[in-house]
Design a protein around this motif. Structure first.
Motif, PDB file in Angstrom:
ATOM      1  N   GLU A   1      23.419  19.801   3.001  1.00 37.93           N
ATOM      2  CA  GLU A   1      22.293  19.284   4.041  1.00 37.93           C
ATOM      3  C   GLU A   1      22.729  17.599   3.878  1.00 37.93           C
ATOM      4  OE1 GLU A   1      18.395  19.769   2.027  1.00 37.93           O
ATOM      5  OE2 GLU A   1      18.733  22.318   1.515  1.00 37.93           O
TER       6      GLU A   1
ATOM      7  N   SER B   1      27.462  22.114  -2.919  1.00 31.12           N
ATOM      8  CA  SER B   1      26.198  22.968  -3.286  1.00 31.12           C
ATOM      9  C   SER B   1      25.119  22.948  -1.918  1.00 31.12           C
ATOM     10  CB  SER B   1      25.789  21.812  -4.116  1.00 31.12           C
ATOM     11  OG  SER B   1      25.060  20.495  -3.862  1.00 31.12           O
ATOM     12  N   ASP B   2      23.983  23.409  -2.012  1.00 33.32           N
ATOM     13  CA  ASP B   2      23.078  23.610  -1.009  1.00 33.32           C
ATOM     14  C   ASP B   2      23.071  21.682  -0.551  1.00 33.32           C
ATOM     15  OD1 ASP B   2      22.908  25.821  -0.637  1.00 33.32           O
ATOM     16  OD2 ASP B   2      21.620  25.965  -1.725  1.00 33.32           O
ATOM     17  N   HIS B   3      22.583  21.251  -1.909  1.00 34.86           N
ATOM     18  CA  HIS B   3      21.943  20.225  -1.808  1.00 34.86           C
ATOM     19  C   HIS B   3      23.124  18.619  -0.714  1.00 34.86           C
ATOM     20  CE1 HIS B   3      20.409  15.809  -2.512  1.00 34.86           C
ATOM     21  NE2 HIS B   3      21.331  15.479  -2.780  1.00 34.86           N
ATOM     22  N   ASN B   4      24.319  19.067  -1.185  1.00 37.15           N
ATOM     23  CA  ASN B   4      25.615  18.250  -0.327  1.00 37.15           C
ATOM     24  C   ASN B   4      25.736  18.887   0.834  1.00 37.15           C
ATOM     25  OD1 ASN B   4      26.146  16.906  -3.249  1.00 37.15           O
ATOM     26  ND2 ASN B   4      27.907  17.882  -3.286  1.00 37.15           N
TER      27      ASN B   4
END
Length: 181
Positions: free
Chosen positions: A8, A3-6
Motif C-alpha cells: 500500500e 506485506s500488505d502494508h508495504n
C-alpha cells in the motif's frame, strides 16, 4: 515478498510521482534503498551491536578497496592477458593496510601464483603510468595471511608445498637457508 502494508505504501508513493516526470521504477528503487538504510541504522543502533557493526564496516572497507583495485586492473588488461584475467576475482586482490599516516603496506596473498603476481605487477605499472601521483606511498610488506577463496581457479594458486616451505623459512629466522622454487 511485500506485506500488505508495504504494498500500500509503495502504491501510494507511485501515485504521488505519476505525472511529475519522475520514473516510477526509479522512485520505487530509491524508496527501497532508503528503507534498507534506515532499517540497517536502526538495527545497528541497539546496545551490544557496536562490535559487530565495526567489524562489518572494516570488512566492507577492505572489500570495497579490492573491488576498486580489481576494476582498475581490469581496465588496463591487454588482449593477450584477457584469458588469464577472466578467471581472476576480487578476492584475489592484495590487502592494503595503513601502518601510519604517510604510507600503506601492500600485502600480496601468499597463495597467489607467481604467474598471476607477474601479471598484476605489469597491470599496476600501467596504472601508475596513467594516473597522477598519490598522497600515500605504498611499500611492500609481508604476505597476507588471508585464506584463498573457495571458488578460485587452481591455475592462480601456489602449490601448497611451496607455501609450507615459505612458512618454514619465515619461522626459522635463526637458520639461513637457500630454497629454490
Amino acid at each position: 515478498m511485500l506485506s500488505d502494508h508495504n504494498a500500500e505504501v509503495l502504491e501510494f508513493l507511485r501515485a504521488q510521482v505519476r505525472g511529475t516526470g519522475v520514473d516510477e521504477e526509479t522512485a520505487t528503487a530509491a524508496v527501497k534503498r532508503r528503507y534498507q538504510r534506515v532499517r540497517t541504522l536502526h538495527l545497528n543502533s541497539h546496545p551490544g551491536k557496536q562490535q559487530t557493526v565495526w567489524k562489518n564496516a572494516e570488512l566492507r572497507r577492505r572489500q570495497s578497496r579490492r573491488v576498486r583495485l580489481h576494476a582498475r586492473r581490469t581496465k588496463v588488461v591487454m588482449t593477450d592477458e584477457r584469458e588469464l584475467w577472466r578467471s581472476v576475482t576480487v578476492d584475489m586482490m592484495s590487502d592494503e593496510e595503513s601502518e601510519n599516516e604517510d604510507h600503506l603496506v601492500l600485502r600480496t596473498p601468499r597463495w597467489r601464483s607467481k604467474q598471476l603476481d607477474r601479471v598484476v605487477k605489469v597491470l599496476d605499472c600501467r596504472i601508475e603510468q596513467r594516473k597522477a601521483p598519490t598522497l600515500m606511498t605504498r611499500v611492500n610488506g609481508p604476505p597476507s595471511t588471508r585464506k584463498p577463496p573457495t571458488d578460485v581457479d587452481v591455475e592462480h594458486l601456489v602449490d601448497s608445498l611451496e607455501i609450507e616451505l615459505c612458512d618454514h623459512l619465515v619461522t626459522s629466522t635463526d637458520q639461513t637457508q637457500s630454497v629454490d622454487f
